[in-house]
Write an enzyme that holds these catalytic residues in place. Structure first.
Site, PDB file in Angstrom:
ATOM      1  N   THR A   9     -68.324   8.833   8.853  1.00 24.74           N
ATOM      2  CA  THR A   9     -67.341   7.922   8.246  1.00 24.74           C
ATOM      3  C   THR A   9     -67.069   8.340   6.809  1.00 24.74           C
ATOM      4  O   THR A   9     -67.956   8.844   6.131  1.00 24.74           O
ATOM      5  CB  THR A   9     -67.832   6.460   8.249  1.00 24.74           C
ATOM      6  OG1 THR A   9     -66.771   5.612   7.771  1.00 24.74           O
ATOM      7  CG2 THR A   9     -69.054   6.233   7.373  1.00 24.74           C
ATOM      8  N   ASN A  11     -65.628   5.871   5.051  1.00 25.18           N
ATOM      9  CA  ASN A  11     -65.469   4.508   4.543  1.00 25.18           C
ATOM     10  C   ASN A  11     -66.834   4.012   4.040  1.00 25.18           C
ATOM     11  O   ASN A  11     -67.726   3.697   4.833  1.00 25.18           O
ATOM     12  CB  ASN A  11     -64.925   3.624   5.677  1.00 25.18           C
ATOM     13  CG  ASN A  11     -64.629   2.219   5.224  1.00 25.18           C
ATOM     14  OD1 ASN A  11     -65.341   1.671   4.383  1.00 25.18           O
ATOM     15  ND2 ASN A  11     -63.592   1.621   5.780  1.00 25.18           N
ATOM     16  N   LYS A  14     -68.127   0.574   5.254  1.00 28.86           N
ATOM     17  CA  LYS A  14     -68.792   0.604   6.571  1.00 28.86           C
ATOM     18  C   LYS A  14     -70.217   1.134   6.432  1.00 28.86           C
ATOM     19  O   LYS A  14     -71.152   0.606   7.015  1.00 28.86           O
ATOM     20  CB  LYS A  14     -68.044   1.547   7.519  1.00 28.86           C
ATOM     21  CG  LYS A  14     -66.753   1.047   8.087  1.00 28.86           C
ATOM     22  CD  LYS A  14     -66.287   2.079   9.096  1.00 28.86           C
ATOM     23  CE  LYS A  14     -64.965   1.756   9.722  1.00 28.86           C
ATOM     24  NZ  LYS A  14     -64.549   2.816  10.664  1.00 28.86           N
ATOM     25  N   ASP A  70     -64.879   3.285  15.407  1.00 32.12           N
ATOM     26  CA  ASP A  70     -63.512   2.940  15.058  1.00 32.12           C
ATOM     27  C   ASP A  70     -63.378   1.443  15.269  1.00 32.12           C
ATOM     28  O   ASP A  70     -63.915   0.883  16.239  1.00 32.12           O
ATOM     29  CB  ASP A  70     -62.525   3.718  15.954  1.00 32.12           C
ATOM     30  CG  ASP A  70     -61.143   3.804  15.309  1.00 32.12           C
ATOM     31  OD1 ASP A  70     -61.014   3.533  14.100  1.00 32.12           O
ATOM     32  OD2 ASP A  70     -60.178   4.143  16.026  1.00 32.12           O
ATOM     33  N   THR A  71     -62.688   0.812  14.336  1.00 34.47           N
ATOM     34  CA  THR A  71     -62.564  -0.649  14.356  1.00 34.47           C
ATOM     35  C   THR A  71     -61.098  -1.035  14.309  1.00 34.47           C
ATOM     36  O   THR A  71     -60.312  -0.415  13.591  1.00 34.47           O
ATOM     37  CB  THR A  71     -63.305  -1.256  13.137  1.00 34.47           C
ATOM     38  OG1 THR A  71     -64.698  -1.001  13.283  1.00 34.47           O
ATOM     39  CG2 THR A  71     -63.082  -2.756  13.026  1.00 34.47           C
ATOM     40  N   PHE A 150     -64.446  -6.263   2.828  1.00 29.71           N
ATOM     41  CA  PHE A 150     -63.407  -5.259   2.596  1.00 29.71           C
ATOM     42  C   PHE A 150     -62.322  -5.425   3.653  1.00 29.71           C
ATOM     43  O   PHE A 150     -62.433  -6.258   4.561  1.00 29.71           O
ATOM     44  CB  PHE A 150     -64.003  -3.834   2.624  1.00 29.71           C
ATOM     45  CG  PHE A 150     -64.513  -3.396   3.980  1.00 29.71           C
ATOM     46  CD1 PHE A 150     -65.745  -3.803   4.450  1.00 29.71           C
ATOM     47  CD2 PHE A 150     -63.745  -2.563   4.790  1.00 29.71           C
ATOM     48  CE1 PHE A 150     -66.213  -3.400   5.689  1.00 29.71           C
ATOM     49  CE2 PHE A 150     -64.205  -2.152   6.038  1.00 29.71           C
ATOM     50  CZ  PHE A 150     -65.445  -2.577   6.485  1.00 29.71           C
ATOM     51  N   GLY A 151     -61.275  -4.615   3.545  1.00 30.60           N
ATOM     52  CA  GLY A 151     -60.215  -4.599   4.550  1.00 30.60           C
ATOM     53  C   GLY A 151     -59.608  -5.985   4.775  1.00 30.60           C
ATOM     54  O   GLY A 151     -59.248  -6.699   3.829  1.00 30.60           O
ATOM     55  N   ASP A 153     -60.983  -8.674   5.682  1.00 30.17           N
ATOM     56  CA  ASP A 153     -61.948  -9.783   5.592  1.00 30.17           C
ATOM     57  C   ASP A 153     -61.396 -11.058   4.946  1.00 30.17           C
ATOM     58  O   ASP A 153     -61.710 -12.161   5.411  1.00 30.17           O
ATOM     59  CB  ASP A 153     -63.219  -9.338   4.851  1.00 30.17           C
ATOM     60  CG  ASP A 153     -64.147  -8.536   5.755  1.00 30.17           C
ATOM     61  OD1 ASP A 153     -63.919  -8.515   6.978  1.00 30.17           O
ATOM     62  OD2 ASP A 153     -65.097  -7.927   5.234  1.00 30.17           O
ATOM     63  N   ARG A 179     -69.108  -5.157  13.894  1.00 30.59           N
ATOM     64  CA  ARG A 179     -69.933  -3.981  13.570  1.00 30.59           C
ATOM     65  C   ARG A 179     -71.412  -4.297  13.778  1.00 30.59           C
ATOM     66  O   ARG A 179     -72.138  -3.474  14.340  1.00 30.59           O
ATOM     67  CB  ARG A 179     -69.672  -3.572  12.107  1.00 30.59           C
ATOM     68  CG  ARG A 179     -70.404  -2.329  11.658  1.00 30.59           C
ATOM     69  CD  ARG A 179     -69.821  -1.776  10.366  1.00 30.59           C
ATOM     70  NE  ARG A 179     -68.433  -1.368  10.558  1.00 30.59           N
ATOM     71  CZ  ARG A 179     -67.382  -2.078  10.110  1.00 30.59           C
ATOM     72  NH1 ARG A 179     -67.561  -3.175   9.406  1.00 30.59           N
ATOM     73  NH2 ARG A 179     -66.160  -1.673  10.367  1.00 30.59           N
TER      74      ARG A 179
HETATM   75  P1  ITT Z   1     -63.604   5.958   9.098  1.00 30.09           P
HETATM   76  O1  ITT Z   1     -63.813   7.047   8.108  1.00 30.09           O
HETATM   77  O2  ITT Z   1     -64.899   5.413   9.645  1.00 30.09           O
HETATM   78  O3  ITT Z   1     -62.638   6.317  10.170  1.00 30.09           O
HETATM   79  P2  ITT Z   1     -61.588   4.011   8.269  1.00 30.09           P
HETATM   80  O4  ITT Z   1     -61.463   3.267   6.975  1.00 30.09           O
HETATM   81  O5  ITT Z   1     -60.503   4.963   8.671  1.00 30.09           O
HETATM   82  O6  ITT Z   1     -63.020   4.747   8.245  1.00 30.09           O
HETATM   83  P3  ITT Z   1     -61.105   2.369  10.651  1.00 30.09           P
HETATM   84  O7  ITT Z   1     -59.983   3.241  11.066  1.00 30.09           O
HETATM   85  O8  ITT Z   1     -62.155   2.067  11.658  1.00 30.09           O
HETATM   86  O9  ITT Z   1     -61.863   2.949   9.377  1.00 30.09           O
HETATM   87  O10 ITT Z   1     -60.625   0.997  10.044  1.00 30.09           O
HETATM   88  C1  ITT Z   1     -59.452   0.406  10.422  1.00 30.09           C
HETATM   89  C2  ITT Z   1     -59.007  -0.607   9.440  1.00 30.09           C
HETATM   90  O11 ITT Z   1     -59.679  -1.822   9.698  1.00 30.09           O
HETATM   91  C3  ITT Z   1     -59.186  -0.305   7.963  1.00 30.09           C
HETATM   92  O12 ITT Z   1     -58.020  -0.737   7.300  1.00 30.09           O
HETATM   93  C4  ITT Z   1     -60.345  -1.152   7.542  1.00 30.09           C
HETATM   94  O13 ITT Z   1     -60.215  -1.603   6.219  1.00 30.09           O
HETATM   95  C5  ITT Z   1     -60.260  -2.309   8.526  1.00 30.09           C
HETATM   96  N1  ITT Z   1     -61.621  -2.759   8.844  1.00 30.09           N
HETATM   97  C6  ITT Z   1     -62.575  -2.064   9.498  1.00 30.09           C
HETATM   98  N2  ITT Z   1     -63.711  -2.788   9.563  1.00 30.09           N
HETATM   99  C7  ITT Z   1     -63.456  -3.957   8.933  1.00 30.09           C
HETATM  100  C8  ITT Z   1     -64.215  -5.110   8.648  1.00 30.09           C
HETATM  101  O14 ITT Z   1     -65.494  -5.201   9.000  1.00 30.09           O
HETATM  102  N3  ITT Z   1     -63.634  -6.106   7.988  1.00 30.09           N
HETATM  103  C9  ITT Z   1     -62.353  -6.039   7.614  1.00 30.09           C
HETATM  104  N4  ITT Z   1     -61.561  -4.986   7.821  1.00 30.09           N
HETATM  105  C10 ITT Z   1     -62.097  -3.937   8.480  1.00 30.09           C
END
Ligand code: ITT
Length: 194
Positions: A9, A11, A14, A70-71, A150-151, A153, A179
């Protein structure tokens, strides 16, 4: 003694959450800890394929067992969007602020604001790839609440709680989150395969 586990990752939020979940069992290393400069792309249309791809790419580079996840945020009224496109919902700039604004705008005409976070974690040990899924149900709030996490949330209100993920303490989010659930399944697998 703690073992090291490699997480494909870039991120760091995460990584922090996963490190907290694995605190006295594993030391988690992310791509930046491994000086792996290139971001691994997510070229597929499913969380499963992207998670497997990211884990396989790091495995190929290092020849060491590793995992990726992936989320996606799946919003029922929006046909499960943004889903696998959650990071780039409002465009390639991957701006959290823009993503949240677009989500709130798109949800304005809808009364059903139910949503879920879904994480797919893929573990690659060179021979097989194992998948672990975690889901948390909730709703999308009308305004941003809280400064933690983050994101998405600040707008995600998990079912059964009168607050957003961003208003929760880290330990509570980790206990109930997509997660957290995926990682708990992964830990069970690692313990059973020792
Ligand atoms: P990787 O390097 O792991 O791929 P990424 O930031 O690209 O990291 P994702 O594609 O899995 O990660 O994330 C998709 C989006 O969802 C991204 O905008 C994140 O901020 C958001 N996201 C992921 N997990 C989250 C969480 O636990 N709470 C809120 N937003 C989340």
């Amino acid at each position: 003694m703690e073992k090291t586990i490699l997480f494909a990752t870039s991120n760091e939020n995460k990584k922090r959450e996963v490190q907290e979940l694995l605190h006295n069992q594993y030391i988690v290393q992310s791509l930046s800890d491994l000086h792996f400069e290139d971001e691994i792309p997510e070229p597929f249309n499913t969380l499963e394929e992207n998670a497997q791809y990211k884990a396989a790419q790091l495995y190929r580079a290092l020849n060491l067992p590793c995992f990726a996840e992936d989320t996606g945020l799946e919003v029922f009224s929006l046909g499960n969007a943004p889903g696998v496109k959650s990071a780039r919902y409002a465009g390639e700039q991957r701006s959290t602020e823009d993503n949240i604004s677009l989500l709130l705008r798109n949800l304005e005409p809808h009364t059903d604001r139910s949503a879920r976070f879904r994480t797919v974690l893929a573990y690659c040990d060179g021979t097989t790839s194992f998948l672990f899924e975690g889901i948390v149900e909730g709703t999308i709030g009308k305004i941003k609440r809280g400064t933690g996490g983050f994101g998405y949330d600040p707008v995600f209100m998990p079912m059964g709680y009168d607050c957003s993920f961003a208003e929760m303490d880290k330990a509570t989010k980790n206990k109930i989150s997509h997660r957290g659930i995926a990682i708990q399944k992964f830990i069970k697998y690692l313990q059973s395969s020792k």
